[in-house]
Design a protein around this motif. Structure first.
Motif, PDB file in Angstrom:
ATOM      1  N   SER A  93       8.575  19.220 -77.154  1.00 21.39           N
ATOM      2  CA  SER A  93       9.519  18.164 -77.502  1.00 21.39           C
ATOM      3  C   SER A  93      10.931  18.740 -77.492  1.00 21.39           C
ATOM      4  O   SER A  93      11.189  19.781 -78.122  1.00 21.39           O
ATOM      5  CB  SER A  93       9.191  17.600 -78.887  1.00 21.39           C
ATOM      6  OG  SER A  93      10.134  16.614 -79.272  1.00 21.39           O
ATOM      7  N   TYR A  94      11.826  18.059 -76.779  1.00 23.56           N
ATOM      8  CA  TYR A  94      13.181  18.561 -76.588  1.00 23.56           C
ATOM      9  C   TYR A  94      14.218  17.505 -76.986  1.00 23.56           C
ATOM     10  O   TYR A  94      13.972  16.298 -76.878  1.00 23.56           O
ATOM     11  CB  TYR A  94      13.431  18.930 -75.119  1.00 23.56           C
ATOM     12  CG  TYR A  94      12.593  20.069 -74.598  1.00 23.56           C
ATOM     13  CD1 TYR A  94      13.063  21.371 -74.619  1.00 23.56           C
ATOM     14  CD2 TYR A  94      11.322  19.839 -74.075  1.00 23.56           C
ATOM     15  CE1 TYR A  94      12.303  22.425 -74.138  1.00 23.56           C
ATOM     16  CE2 TYR A  94      10.551  20.880 -73.582  1.00 23.56           C
ATOM     17  CZ  TYR A  94      11.050  22.170 -73.615  1.00 23.56           C
ATOM     18  OH  TYR A  94      10.283  23.198 -73.133  1.00 23.56           O
ATOM     19  N   GLU A  95      15.367  17.996 -77.405  1.00 28.73           N
ATOM     20  CA  GLU A  95      16.539  17.138 -77.561  1.00 28.73           C
ATOM     21  C   GLU A  95      17.534  17.491 -76.467  1.00 28.73           C
ATOM     22  O   GLU A  95      17.936  18.645 -76.329  1.00 28.73           O
ATOM     23  CB  GLU A  95      17.183  17.319 -78.928  1.00 28.73           C
ATOM     24  CG  GLU A  95      18.403  16.410 -79.124  1.00 28.73           C
ATOM     25  CD  GLU A  95      19.047  16.572 -80.487  1.00 28.73           C
ATOM     26  OE1 GLU A  95      18.819  15.715 -81.359  1.00 28.73           O
ATOM     27  OE2 GLU A  95      19.771  17.574 -80.669  1.00 28.73           O
ATOM     28  N   PHE A  96      17.895  16.464 -75.689  1.00 23.66           N
ATOM     29  CA  PHE A  96      18.858  16.638 -74.606  1.00 23.66           C
ATOM     30  C   PHE A  96      20.214  16.106 -75.067  1.00 23.66           C
ATOM     31  O   PHE A  96      20.310  14.979 -75.567  1.00 23.66           O
ATOM     32  CB  PHE A  96      18.411  15.889 -73.358  1.00 23.66           C
ATOM     33  CG  PHE A  96      17.131  16.406 -72.769  1.00 23.66           C
ATOM     34  CD1 PHE A  96      17.151  17.388 -71.781  1.00 23.66           C
ATOM     35  CD2 PHE A  96      15.898  15.934 -73.194  1.00 23.66           C
ATOM     36  CE1 PHE A  96      15.974  17.877 -71.233  1.00 23.66           C
ATOM     37  CE2 PHE A  96      14.714  16.416 -72.656  1.00 23.66           C
ATOM     38  CZ  PHE A  96      14.755  17.389 -71.677  1.00 23.66           C
ATOM     39  N   THR A  97      21.236  16.918 -74.921  1.00 21.38           N
ATOM     40  CA  THR A  97      22.607  16.493 -75.204  1.00 21.38           C
ATOM     41  C   THR A  97      23.298  16.219 -73.876  1.00 21.38           C
ATOM     42  O   THR A  97      23.211  17.021 -72.943  1.00 21.38           O
ATOM     43  CB  THR A  97      23.365  17.582 -75.979  1.00 21.38           C
ATOM     44  OG1 THR A  97      22.663  17.875 -77.196  1.00 21.38           O
ATOM     45  CG2 THR A  97      24.774  17.117 -76.328  1.00 21.38           C
ATOM     46  N   GLY A 135      28.755  -0.699 -62.522  1.00 25.32           N
ATOM     47  CA  GLY A 135      29.387   0.275 -61.647  1.00 25.32           C
ATOM     48  C   GLY A 135      28.720   1.628 -61.760  1.00 25.32           C
ATOM     49  O   GLY A 135      27.655   1.780 -62.363  1.00 25.32           O
ATOM     50  N   ASN A 136      29.365   2.657 -61.190  1.00 28.19           N
ATOM     51  CA  ASN A 136      28.775   3.993 -61.131  1.00 28.19           C
ATOM     52  C   ASN A 136      29.038   4.776 -62.405  1.00 28.19           C
ATOM     53  O   ASN A 136      30.144   4.754 -62.952  1.00 28.19           O
ATOM     54  CB  ASN A 136      29.335   4.759 -59.928  1.00 28.19           C
ATOM     55  CG  ASN A 136      28.597   6.038 -59.668  1.00 28.19           C
ATOM     56  OD1 ASN A 136      29.056   7.118 -60.011  1.00 28.19           O
ATOM     57  ND2 ASN A 136      27.420   5.928 -59.058  1.00 28.19           N
ATOM     58  N   THR A 137      28.008   5.466 -62.877  1.00 25.04           N
ATOM     59  CA  THR A 137      28.103   6.284 -64.083  1.00 25.04           C
ATOM     60  C   THR A 137      27.544   7.674 -63.805  1.00 25.04           C
ATOM     61  O   THR A 137      26.481   7.806 -63.197  1.00 25.04           O
ATOM     62  CB  THR A 137      27.334   5.632 -65.247  1.00 25.04           C
ATOM     63  OG1 THR A 137      27.951   4.387 -65.599  1.00 25.04           O
ATOM     64  CG2 THR A 137      27.323   6.530 -66.479  1.00 25.04           C
ATOM     65  N   ASN A 138      28.266   8.702 -64.244  1.00 16.56           N
ATOM     66  CA  ASN A 138      27.808  10.080 -64.145  1.00 16.56           C
ATOM     67  C   ASN A 138      27.138  10.500 -65.453  1.00 16.56           C
ATOM     68  O   ASN A 138      27.599  10.128 -66.537  1.00 16.56           O
ATOM     69  CB  ASN A 138      28.974  11.029 -63.866  1.00 16.56           C
ATOM     70  CG  ASN A 138      29.708  10.673 -62.592  1.00 16.56           C
ATOM     71  OD1 ASN A 138      29.112  10.581 -61.536  1.00 16.56           O
ATOM     72  ND2 ASN A 138      31.011  10.464 -62.699  1.00 16.56           N
ATOM     73  N   VAL A 139      26.076  11.286 -65.345  1.00 14.66           N
ATOM     74  CA  VAL A 139      25.393  11.856 -66.504  1.00 14.66           C
ATOM     75  C   VAL A 139      25.449  13.367 -66.387  1.00 14.66           C
ATOM     76  O   VAL A 139      25.068  13.929 -65.362  1.00 14.66           O
ATOM     77  CB  VAL A 139      23.937  11.382 -66.583  1.00 14.66           C
ATOM     78  CG1 VAL A 139      23.217  12.034 -67.757  1.00 14.66           C
ATOM     79  CG2 VAL A 139      23.870   9.869 -66.715  1.00 14.66           C
ATOM     80  N   ILE A 140      25.939  14.025 -67.448  1.00 17.32           N
ATOM     81  CA  ILE A 140      26.046  15.487 -67.460  1.00 17.32           C
ATOM     82  C   ILE A 140      25.264  16.008 -68.662  1.00 17.32           C
ATOM     83  O   ILE A 140      25.664  15.784 -69.811  1.00 17.32           O
ATOM     84  CB  ILE A 140      27.513  15.954 -67.547  1.00 17.32           C
ATOM     85  CG1 ILE A 140      28.358  15.320 -66.439  1.00 17.32           C
ATOM     86  CG2 ILE A 140      27.591  17.466 -67.479  1.00 17.32           C
ATOM     87  CD1 ILE A 140      29.147  14.111 -66.910  1.00 17.32           C
ATOM     88  N   ILE A 141      24.132  16.673 -68.399  1.00 19.96           N
ATOM     89  CA  ILE A 141      23.371  17.303 -69.482  1.00 19.96           C
ATOM     90  C   ILE A 141      24.066  18.606 -69.849  1.00 19.96           C
ATOM     91  O   ILE A 141      24.276  19.482 -68.995  1.00 19.96           O
ATOM     92  CB  ILE A 141      21.921  17.564 -69.062  1.00 19.96           C
ATOM     93  CG1 ILE A 141      21.194  16.234 -68.823  1.00 19.96           C
ATOM     94  CG2 ILE A 141      21.186  18.380 -70.130  1.00 19.96           C
ATOM     95  CD1 ILE A 141      19.756  16.398 -68.341  1.00 19.96           C
ATOM     96  N   GLY A 143      23.212  20.361 -72.972  1.00 22.12           N
ATOM     97  CA  GLY A 143      22.397  21.194 -73.839  1.00 22.12           C
ATOM     98  C   GLY A 143      20.964  20.711 -73.897  1.00 22.12           C
ATOM     99  O   GLY A 143      20.692  19.515 -73.751  1.00 22.12           O
ATOM    100  N   VAL A 144      20.041  21.669 -74.095  1.00 20.79           N
ATOM    101  CA  VAL A 144      18.623  21.363 -74.260  1.00 20.79           C
ATOM    102  C   VAL A 144      18.114  22.195 -75.429  1.00 20.79           C
ATOM    103  O   VAL A 144      18.252  23.436 -75.424  1.00 20.79           O
ATOM    104  CB  VAL A 144      17.798  21.679 -72.999  1.00 20.79           C
ATOM    105  CG1 VAL A 144      16.328  21.347 -73.231  1.00 20.79           C
ATOM    106  CG2 VAL A 144      18.337  20.928 -71.793  1.00 20.79           C
ATOM    107  N   LEU A 157      25.424  23.823 -70.571  1.00 22.66           N
ATOM    108  CA  LEU A 157      24.842  23.490 -69.271  1.00 22.66           C
ATOM    109  C   LEU A 157      25.730  22.474 -68.549  1.00 22.66           C
ATOM    110  O   LEU A 157      26.533  21.774 -69.162  1.00 22.66           O
ATOM    111  CB  LEU A 157      23.438  22.919 -69.449  1.00 22.66           C
ATOM    112  CG  LEU A 157      22.433  23.771 -70.228  1.00 22.66           C
ATOM    113  CD1 LEU A 157      21.106  23.024 -70.355  1.00 22.66           C
ATOM    114  CD2 LEU A 157      22.225  25.111 -69.552  1.00 22.66           C
ATOM    115  N   LEU A 158      25.543  22.363 -67.249  1.00 24.56           N
ATOM    116  CA  LEU A 158      26.220  21.345 -66.438  1.00 24.56           C
ATOM    117  C   LEU A 158      25.217  20.832 -65.410  1.00 24.56           C
ATOM    118  O   LEU A 158      25.312  21.144 -64.214  1.00 24.56           O
ATOM    119  CB  LEU A 158      27.465  21.896 -65.747  1.00 24.56           C
ATOM    120  CG  LEU A 158      28.689  22.144 -66.623  1.00 24.56           C
ATOM    121  CD1 LEU A 158      29.792  22.827 -65.819  1.00 24.56           C
ATOM    122  CD2 LEU A 158      29.214  20.837 -67.212  1.00 24.56           C
TER     123      LEU A 158
END
Length: 304
Positions: A93-97, A135-141, A143-144, A157-158
């Motif tokens: 189980s992970y938390e993604f930021t 419209g367009n949306t960027n997602v940048i992870i 941290g995990v 992280l990027l």
């Protein structure tokens, strides 16, 4: 493997602590620390040796983020987006930021994802409340972190991807008009609206005497003013009389097929009967007279 190290400790009321240098904790798993000697650091530095006081602890792994990637399919506005994870993360189980940029912006959002397939794949959800703009949306992870144990994490992280939030059909001003037709002919439904140019599927129902639900028709609107049309085939309006058509759903036929349901735009039209000529006969033995039988009062007589 065992090694001997020393550490200075201040004891107050019989209680104290010392740190083990992380250089000595390079391997994950269970580790035992054993105190073998206690030495004063003052006076004659008297030592008590031969001790065996010990304790076990676990050195937990950090998330394996090498090769981590994310992909997100386009969604309709009002829907959650699913971020699909691939990489080398172990099951857990992970938390993604993550951050959002583009038409939707936000920082330090978090989501929980459980990986259980054994192949480093999993997912987490981006709620619709965070992606309300089309419209367009960027997602940048960025941290995990594990959500269990010491919650060990990998930061800075990027891991980047993007997706589109597609708009719904604008049915706020949808109006219909259908001209009366003769029995046996298709009916044309004329649309006026604020719909954008595009390809649509219209779901509609008909009332008695041509009762039917879940009928569909496609139409391409390209006039730039929200106008267009589609046909009701004669097979669906085979009974004469007044029929009401109600559009219940309008859906784009491209992209994610975004649609609006629960619509009640309607109008009525008449399916008019044809003259009943089932017993119609014509005789013209003299060349100037015609006899008619079984013509109804509203039907037109024609002399030859």
């Amino acid at each position: 493997m065992s090694s001997l190290t020393t550490s200075a400790v201040s004891i107050t009321g019989g209680v104290g602590s010392f740190e083990i240098d992380n250089a000595n904790l390079s391997n994950t798993g269970s580790t035992t620390v054993t105190i073998t000697d206690v030495t004063y650091t003052t006076g004659q530095m008297c030592t008590q040796g031969g001790l065996t006081a010990s304790s076990n602890f676990t050195i937990e792994t950090t998330p394996i983020t090498a090769g981590l990637s994310v992909s997100i399919g386009d969604v309709c506005v009002g829907e959650d987006a699913i971020a699909n994870i691939t990489g080398n993360l172990i099951d857990g189980s992970y938390e993604f930021t993550y951050n959002l940029s583009g038409n939707n912006t936000a920082s330090d959002l978090t989501a929980t994802g459980v990986l259980s397939s054994g192949d480093g794949t999993g997912s987490f959800t981006i709620p619709t409340a965070s992606i309300g703009a089309t419209g367009n949306t960027n997602v940048i992870i960025t941290g995990v972190d594990f959500t269990t144990g010491q919650m060990c994490g990998a930061e800075s992280l990027l891991v980047i991807t993007n997706f589109d939030v597609e708009q719904l059909p604008d049915v706020s001003t949808l109006n219909l008009a259908v001209s009366d037709v003769c029995d046996g002919n298709d009916a044309t439904v004329n649309i006026t609206s604020t719909l954008l140019d595009g390809n649509y599927q219209f779901t509609y129902s008909l009332s008695a005497p041509n009762a039917a639900t879940g009928l569909t028709a496609t139409s391409t609107l390209n006039a730039g003013d929200g106008s267009g049309s589609f046909s009701i085939p004669t097979a669906n309006i085979s009974n004469t009389g007044t029929t009401t058509i109600t559009i219940t759903d309008v859906q784009f036929t491209t992209g994610q097929g975004c649609d609006v349901t629960g619509i009640t735009s309607n109008t009525t039209f008449e399916v008019e009967e044809l003259p009943d000529v089932s017993t119609f006969t014509v005789s013209n033995p003299t060349g100037n007279a015609v006899s008619y039988t079984h013509l109804r009062a509203h039907e037109t007589r024609h002399d030859l």
